[in-house]
Design a protein around this motif. Sequence first.
Motif, mmCIF file in Angstrom:
data_model
loop_
_atom_site.group_PDB
_atom_site.id
_atom_site.type_symbol
_atom_site.label_atom_id
_atom_site.label_comp_id
_atom_site.label_asym_id
_atom_site.label_seq_id
_atom_site.Cartn_x
_atom_site.Cartn_y
_atom_site.Cartn_z
ATOM 1 N N GLY A 102 -25.540 8.681 -58.228
ATOM 2 C CA GLY A 102 -24.343 7.948 -58.629
ATOM 3 C C GLY A 102 -24.012 8.310 -60.054
ATOM 4 O O GLY A 102 -24.895 8.729 -60.809
ATOM 5 N N SER A 135 -22.573 3.597 -62.904
ATOM 6 C CA SER A 135 -22.440 3.110 -61.523
ATOM 7 C C SER A 135 -23.409 1.972 -61.207
ATOM 8 O O SER A 135 -23.207 1.227 -60.247
ATOM 9 N N VAL A 150 -25.429 6.971 -52.057
ATOM 10 C CA VAL A 150 -24.583 7.128 -53.234
ATOM 11 C C VAL A 150 -24.135 5.749 -53.706
ATOM 12 O O VAL A 150 -23.593 4.960 -52.925
ATOM 13 N N ASP A 198 -21.532 3.779 -55.654
ATOM 14 C CA ASP A 198 -20.138 4.086 -55.950
ATOM 15 C C ASP A 198 -19.460 2.952 -56.707
ATOM 16 O O ASP A 198 -19.670 1.766 -56.411
ATOM 17 N N ASP A 219 -15.489 2.529 -59.024
ATOM 18 C CA ASP A 219 -14.307 3.172 -59.575
ATOM 19 C C ASP A 219 -14.603 3.652 -60.992
ATOM 20 O O ASP A 219 -15.202 2.913 -61.783
ATOM 21 N N ARG A 232 -16.228 11.677 -58.195
ATOM 22 C CA ARG A 232 -16.483 10.607 -57.242
ATOM 23 C C ARG A 232 -16.314 11.120 -55.813
ATOM 24 O O ARG A 232 -17.124 10.815 -54.927
ATOM 25 N N GLU A 233 -15.292 11.910 -55.578
ATOM 26 C CA GLU A 233 -15.014 12.437 -54.245
ATOM 27 C C GLU A 233 -16.141 13.342 -53.756
ATOM 28 O O GLU A 233 -16.535 13.278 -52.579
ATOM 29 N N ARG A 268 -19.294 13.223 -54.587
ATOM 30 C CA ARG A 268 -20.456 12.414 -54.227
ATOM 31 C C ARG A 268 -20.252 11.733 -52.882
ATOM 32 O O ARG A 268 -21.155 11.702 -52.040
ATOM 33 N N LEU A 269 -19.078 11.153 -52.686
ATOM 34 C CA LEU A 269 -18.840 10.379 -51.465
ATOM 35 C C LEU A 269 -18.905 11.242 -50.216
ATOM 36 O O LEU A 269 -19.393 10.802 -49.170
ATOM 37 N N ALA A 283 -22.457 11.591 -49.021
ATOM 38 C CA ALA A 283 -23.221 10.358 -48.806
ATOM 39 C C ALA A 283 -23.480 10.102 -47.325
ATOM 40 O O ALA A 283 -22.589 10.276 -46.484
ATOM 41 N N VAL A 290 -23.013 4.628 -48.522
ATOM 42 C CA VAL A 290 -22.390 4.327 -49.812
ATOM 43 C C VAL A 290 -22.679 2.878 -50.169
ATOM 44 O O VAL A 290 -22.431 1.969 -49.364
ATOM 45 N N ASP A 342 -21.492 0.079 -52.536
ATOM 46 C CA ASP A 342 -20.355 -0.294 -53.373
ATOM 47 C C ASP A 342 -20.840 -1.270 -54.445
ATOM 48 O O ASP A 342 -21.286 -2.369 -54.131
#
Length: 221
Positions: free
Chosen positions: A8, A12, A129, A131, A133, A162-163, A165-166, A169, A172, A174
């Motif tokens: 992350g 994060s 991951v 995550d 913002d 961020r994209e 990493r996601l 994953a 995720v 949050d």
Amino acid sequence: MLEIGLTGGIGSGKSTVAALLMARGAVLLDADAIVREVQQPGAPVFAAMVERWGDDIVAADGTLDRQAVADRVFGDPDELAALNAIVHPAVGDEMTRRRAELANTDATVVLDIPLLVESGHEGLGGIIVVDVDPEVAVERLVAHRGFAEQDARDRIRRQASREDRLVRADVVVDNSGTLEDLEDEVDRAWAWVRTLDRPPLDREVTRISSRVERDPGDAEA
């Protein structure tokens, strides 16, 4: 041994998630913590760094001045490569040694590696991951860790997006809400971990990249 990658971006809350996973039974191998260990005064890595950059990177108490190192190497690809050449092999060796000690156990090992997405993850059972913002990460770094806003943005920009990493994953987590919300997210991730098949106990431990070419001043919280 079942190995799960955890990653992350800075801000994060990855270290908080790591602690919550440990509370649920995971064994944590933290690449950042190992970096700090191999950079302790008297260690070969510390000596090699001082030989390369001089006493200006040594703090008044004799320990490594991580910010001074960051000031020397970031923005200079050659100096960054020199840092990586000194630190990375030692960290990789220590990570491999600790993993080998756990290889013939039933442990669930969480590998907290800052640049896991950038360096690859072959051989892992999956990736979690954490995550948030990026704007929330900036706010937290400024409010809780004393970062200047531009410094926080610069450090986030140096890491994987961020994209990126996601898309890598398997799960995720949050971390945009409260600590109670995060507990629920970690419970969900841990439930997923418990569904995974475990490799044979006699499986050979192969080296997993533990790249740490991040700003030496970055330390996740």
